[in-house]
Design a protein around this motif. Structure first.
Motif, PDB file in Angstrom:
ATOM      1  N   VAL A  44       0.840  -1.195   0.000  1.00  0.00           N
ATOM      2  CA  VAL A  44       0.000   0.000   0.000  1.00  0.00           C
ATOM      3  C   VAL A  44       0.881   1.254   0.000  1.00  0.00           C
ATOM      4  O   VAL A  44       0.632   2.211  -0.742  1.00  0.00           O
ATOM      5  N   SER A  45       1.942   1.221   0.814  1.00  0.00           N
ATOM      6  CA  SER A  45       2.852   2.371   0.883  1.00  0.00           C
ATOM      7  C   SER A  45       3.556   2.600  -0.451  1.00  0.00           C
ATOM      8  O   SER A  45       3.777   3.742  -0.867  1.00  0.00           O
ATOM      9  N   VAL A  47       2.398   1.902  -3.493  1.00  0.00           N
ATOM     10  CA  VAL A  47       1.462   2.500  -4.447  1.00  0.00           C
ATOM     11  C   VAL A  47       1.201   3.967  -4.092  1.00  0.00           C
ATOM     12  O   VAL A  47       1.080   4.817  -4.978  1.00  0.00           O
ATOM     13  N   LYS A  48       1.140   4.262  -2.790  1.00  0.00           N
ATOM     14  CA  LYS A  48       0.996   5.663  -2.386  1.00  0.00           C
ATOM     15  C   LYS A  48       2.196   6.480  -2.867  1.00  0.00           C
ATOM     16  O   LYS A  48       2.052   7.572  -3.424  1.00  0.00           O
ATOM     17  N   GLY A  63      -3.433   4.717  -3.946  1.00  0.00           N
ATOM     18  CA  GLY A  63      -2.959   4.210  -2.666  1.00  0.00           C
ATOM     19  C   GLY A  63      -3.704   4.801  -1.489  1.00  0.00           C
ATOM     20  O   GLY A  63      -3.962   4.124  -0.491  1.00  0.00           O
ATOM     21  N   TRP A  66      -6.965   3.012  -1.087  1.00  0.00           N
ATOM     22  CA  TRP A  66      -6.769   1.739  -0.394  1.00  0.00           C
ATOM     23  C   TRP A  66      -6.630   1.959   1.115  1.00  0.00           C
ATOM     24  O   TRP A  66      -7.120   1.175   1.916  1.00  0.00           O
ATOM     25  N   THR A 111      -3.531  -6.338  -5.663  1.00  0.00           N
ATOM     26  CA  THR A 111      -4.318  -5.371  -4.905  1.00  0.00           C
ATOM     27  C   THR A 111      -5.104  -6.058  -3.799  1.00  0.00           C
ATOM     28  O   THR A 111      -5.180  -5.556  -2.660  1.00  0.00           O
TER      29      THR A 111
END
Length: 445
Positions: A44-45, A47-48, A63, A66, A111
């Motif tokens: 997640v981090s 994609v952020k 992100g 999410w 994902t």
């Protein structure tokens, strides 16, 4: 001139890239194996940090979306992929799923692992049966290869994927209407809050993302966040598929960094069709305010397009030359929005109906004094007052067209658009009006 950056489209010219064998030959599913060895929070981090923004229109950071999911409570949470592509002029998700369905399946698996989802859904437009069948085959092959199902690659992670065919309603591109349709109800937008991240599918936490957004995830995993941010602009990172259609020499899909301009894309596409010049165009589909030739050098990123008075949307660049009647084009788009209004709210249901009537009157040359003011007044009563974005989108082409081409609407008070702009001149193919009755040699019974 900016260069094309084939990532999602890199294998489209390969031999049968839609097959599992073709996809794995180009490195497919390596990102999934890599992801399963990582901590979900780190994904997640990543994609952020990549700056990936939703590729379905609104451009919300993926992100961050999410990260909005609440802490696990022991119950299910879902991922829903919005593949109900139906915005006029938009044609990127359908060819992507047709040519490279496994990149979407792999993105869904990664994902789902990142957000703790064990059942994901791909909601595809029902009319595109060939795409639906190809997705079903891709999912079945992924199960057989162990990329989906129980204990994926020995990681202990389980995931089921359901491909669902919608019934063909434009409104189901709105995420909450899509969720109602997926649950078997009539597709109409829900009141928000609660947002899907809190109470989405079956009233459980849900992430809803566009096809291109999810399909971009595998490359981010293998390439890294820094690789992705090396393309595009500071606030609009990465690459995207730009769909060029209409009066352009070589229409098609052009994958390029965000921030490229229409002038650069047209150079790659051979320019406006020979012997003609650009009149107006849409930067993000028919629901975005139109641009003209003066906007050729506006960087196609979310911030620049917004500052110029439109929206990047789905990057559906519909190109129109000087042979096109703006009134006729806007009237056709409005027909679509009036037809596709779900009828839930009065501003959209009634407003699009009246917009349609006035526009057809102007197109026929039967406009009345005050019609232009009426159009603007009705648009003002829809904008910001409709239940969802469909109403707002229906007003955008009208208000922007009047802004740039008011004289054409004024001409509708006395001259039909077909006289000012004969349809055969703007047709892309041989234009032969249909002949009926005696003119076609048919003798009435």
């Amino acid at each position: 001139m900016a260069q094309l950056t084939p990532v999602l489209t890199a294998n489209w010219g390969d031999d049968k890239p839609w097959t599992l064998e073709g996809y794995t030959a180009s490195g497919g599913y390596a990102a999934l194996r890599q992801s399963l060895g990582m901590d979900a929070g780190d994904l997640v981090s990543m994609v952020k940090a990549s700056g990936l923004r939703g590729r379905g229109g609104a451009g919300f950071p993926t992100g961050m979306k999410w990260g909005f999911l609440p802490a696990p409570d022991g119950g299910p949470r879902y991922l829903v992929v919005n593949a109900d592509e139906s915005e006029p002029g938009t044609c990127k998700d359908i060819p992507l799923m047709l040519a490279n369905p496994h990149v979407l399946v792999e993105g869904v698996a990664i994902t789902s692992y990142a957000i703790g989802c064990h059942h994901a859904f791909i909601y595809v437009r029902g009319e595109v049966v060939h795409v639906y069948r190809r997705l079903l085959k891709a999912v079945a092959d992924a199960y057989a290869a162990g990329h989906l199902g129980k204990n994926i690659h020995g990681s202990g992670f389980d995931l089921d994927v359901t491909v669902h065919a919608g019934a063909g309603a434009y409104i189901c591109g709105e995420e909450t209407a899509l969720l109602d349709s997926l649950e078997g109800r009539r597709g109409q937008p829900r009141l928000k809050p609660p947002f899907p991240a809190v109470a989405g599918l079956y009233a459980r936490p849900t992430v809803v993302n566009n096809v291109e957004s999810i399909a971009s995830v595998p490359a981010i995993v293998t390439g890294g966040a820094d690789w992705f941010t090396s393309m595009g602009t500071e606030k609009s990172a990465g690459h995207g598929i730009f769909s060029l259609s209409g009066h352009v020499t070589r229409p098609g899909q052009y994958e390029a960094p965000l921030g490229i301009t229409l002038r650069e894309l047209l150079e790659m596409a051979g320019g406006v069709r020979e012997g003609h010049e650009l009149k107006f165009w849409t930067p993000g589909g028919s629901s975005t305010p139109i641009f003209t030739a003066e906007h050729l050098d506006v960087p196609l990123d979310y911030e620049s397009v917004g500052a110029a008075g439109s929206m990047l949307g789905t990057r559906a660049l519909q190109i129109f030359d000087e042979t096109t009647s703006v009134v006729r084009a806007v009237a056709r788009w409005t027909d679509f929005y009036a037809h596709e209004s779900c009828g839930k709210c009065t501003p959209c249901r009634e407003g699009t109906y009246w917009l349609k009537q006035v526009l057809h009157r102007l197109e026929a040359g039967d406009g009345e004094e005050g019609d232009i003011d009426t159009l603007l007044d009705v648009c003002d009563n829809i904008l910001g007052r409709a239940f969802c974005a469909l109403g707002d989108g229906a007003t955008s082409p009208i208000t922007s067209a009047i802004k740039y081409f008011r004289e054409e609407f004024e001409a509708g008070m006395h001259t039909p658009a077909s006289e000012l702009f004969p349809p055969n001149r703007s047709a892309l193919f041989d234009y032969t009006p249909r002949r009926t009755g005696a003119a076609a040699g048919v003798v009435p019974a």
